[in-house]
Write a protein that holds these residues in place. Structure first.
Motif, PDB file in Angstrom:
ATOM      1  N   ALA A 180       0.852  -1.188   0.000  1.00  0.00           N
ATOM      2  CA  ALA A 180       0.000   0.000   0.000  1.00  0.00           C
ATOM      3  C   ALA A 180       0.890   1.240   0.000  1.00  0.00           C
ATOM      4  O   ALA A 180       2.088   1.169   0.294  1.00  0.00           O
ATOM      5  CB  ALA A 180      -0.909   0.006   1.223  1.00  0.00           C
ATOM      6  N   ARG A 181       0.287   2.365  -0.298  1.00  0.00           N
ATOM      7  CA  ARG A 181       1.012   3.631  -0.257  1.00  0.00           C
ATOM      8  C   ARG A 181       0.936   4.203   1.154  1.00  0.00           C
ATOM      9  O   ARG A 181      -0.113   4.195   1.784  1.00  0.00           O
ATOM     10  CB  ARG A 181       0.408   4.618  -1.236  1.00  0.00           C
ATOM     11  CG  ARG A 181       0.577   4.179  -2.672  1.00  0.00           C
ATOM     12  CD  ARG A 181       0.420   5.351  -3.604  1.00  0.00           C
ATOM     13  NE  ARG A 181       0.486   4.919  -4.985  1.00  0.00           N
ATOM     14  CZ  ARG A 181       1.608   4.705  -5.657  1.00  0.00           C
ATOM     15  NH1 ARG A 181       2.767   4.881  -5.070  1.00  0.00           N
ATOM     16  NH2 ARG A 181       1.582   4.329  -6.914  1.00  0.00           N
TER      17      ARG A 181
ATOM     18  N   ASP B 166       7.286   1.491  -7.456  1.00  0.00           N
ATOM     19  CA  ASP B 166       6.052   2.266  -7.608  1.00  0.00           C
ATOM     20  C   ASP B 166       5.674   3.012  -6.329  1.00  0.00           C
ATOM     21  O   ASP B 166       4.629   3.659  -6.276  1.00  0.00           O
ATOM     22  CB  ASP B 166       4.903   1.353  -8.029  1.00  0.00           C
ATOM     23  CG  ASP B 166       5.124   0.759  -9.412  1.00  0.00           C
ATOM     24  OD1 ASP B 166       5.661   1.472 -10.291  1.00  0.00           O
ATOM     25  OD2 ASP B 166       4.778  -0.421  -9.604  1.00  0.00           O
TER      26      ASP B 166
ATOM     27  N   TYR C  18       5.087   1.610  -3.273  1.00  0.00           N
ATOM     28  CA  TYR C  18       4.277   0.825  -2.330  1.00  0.00           C
ATOM     29  C   TYR C  18       5.175   0.210  -1.260  1.00  0.00           C
ATOM     30  O   TYR C  18       6.225  -0.338  -1.574  1.00  0.00           O
ATOM     31  CB  TYR C  18       3.546  -0.311  -3.052  1.00  0.00           C
ATOM     32  CG  TYR C  18       2.366   0.135  -3.872  1.00  0.00           C
ATOM     33  CD1 TYR C  18       1.090   0.157  -3.328  1.00  0.00           C
ATOM     34  CD2 TYR C  18       2.527   0.530  -5.196  1.00  0.00           C
ATOM     35  CE1 TYR C  18      -0.002   0.552  -4.073  1.00  0.00           C
ATOM     36  CE2 TYR C  18       1.437   0.930  -5.953  1.00  0.00           C
ATOM     37  CZ  TYR C  18       0.181   0.949  -5.390  1.00  0.00           C
ATOM     38  OH  TYR C  18      -0.895   1.344  -6.133  1.00  0.00           O
TER      39      TYR C  18
ATOM     40  N   GLU D 264      -2.498   4.750   3.205  1.00  0.00           N
ATOM     41  CA  GLU D 264      -3.743   5.185   2.578  1.00  0.00           C
ATOM     42  C   GLU D 264      -4.544   3.911   2.347  1.00  0.00           C
ATOM     43  O   GLU D 264      -4.195   3.113   1.474  1.00  0.00           O
ATOM     44  CB  GLU D 264      -3.449   5.893   1.253  1.00  0.00           C
ATOM     45  CG  GLU D 264      -2.548   7.110   1.364  1.00  0.00           C
ATOM     46  CD  GLU D 264      -3.229   8.284   2.031  1.00  0.00           C
ATOM     47  OE1 GLU D 264      -4.471   8.297   2.143  1.00  0.00           O
ATOM     48  OE2 GLU D 264      -2.509   9.210   2.434  1.00  0.00           O
TER      49      GLU D 264
ATOM     50  N   HIS E  84      -7.240   3.050   0.952  1.00  0.00           N
ATOM     51  CA  HIS E  84      -7.806   2.784  -0.377  1.00  0.00           C
ATOM     52  C   HIS E  84      -6.762   2.242  -1.348  1.00  0.00           C
ATOM     53  O   HIS E  84      -7.105   1.727  -2.412  1.00  0.00           O
ATOM     54  CB  HIS E  84      -8.442   4.052  -0.961  1.00  0.00           C
ATOM     55  CG  HIS E  84      -7.470   5.174  -1.139  1.00  0.00           C
ATOM     56  ND1 HIS E  84      -6.652   5.282  -2.239  1.00  0.00           N
ATOM     57  CD2 HIS E  84      -7.167   6.214  -0.338  1.00  0.00           C
ATOM     58  CE1 HIS E  84      -5.891   6.352  -2.110  1.00  0.00           C
ATOM     59  NE2 HIS E  84      -6.179   6.931  -0.967  1.00  0.00           N
ATOM     60  N   SER E  85      -5.474   2.317  -0.980  1.00  0.00           N
ATOM     61  CA  SER E  85      -4.408   1.887  -1.893  1.00  0.00           C
ATOM     62  C   SER E  85      -3.924   0.462  -1.651  1.00  0.00           C
ATOM     63  O   SER E  85      -3.055  -0.022  -2.367  1.00  0.00           O
ATOM     64  CB  SER E  85      -3.211   2.842  -1.785  1.00  0.00           C
ATOM     65  OG  SER E  85      -2.539   2.660  -0.546  1.00  0.00           O
TER      66      SER E  85
END
Length: 80
Positions: A7-8, A32, A34, A65, A67-68
């Motif tokens: 996740a971020r 990326d 993450y 976050e 949602h990530s």
């Protein structure tokens, strides 16, 4: 084996801890951006380093976050 995720991290955490992130979390962050580990609430955490009946010490914990969050792909898990 427990399921691992990526996740971020929150922008606030990333901005506040830039130097620490580079020094200590670099190997857990992919190209990326993450961070990889285990999902615990709104955090990605590392392995348990030490534990007793009174406390647990985690390798790292990073607010994310929510949602990530994504499951790691099998080829990402193979690199453990």
């Amino acid at each position: 084996m427990a399921n691992r995720f990526k996740a971020r991290m929150t922008k606030e955490f990333e901005e506040e801890h830039q130097d620490w992130i580079k020094q200590w979390l670099g190997e857990f962050i992919d190209a990326d951006g993450y961070v990889h580990g285990y999902s615990v609430g709104s955090y990605i955490v590392g392995d348990v380093m030490e534990s007793t009946d009174e406390y647990v010490v985690l390798e790292y914990w990073v607010p994310i976050e929510e949602h990530s969050i994504l499951p790691e792909k099998p080829e990402e898990q193979a690199n453990e």
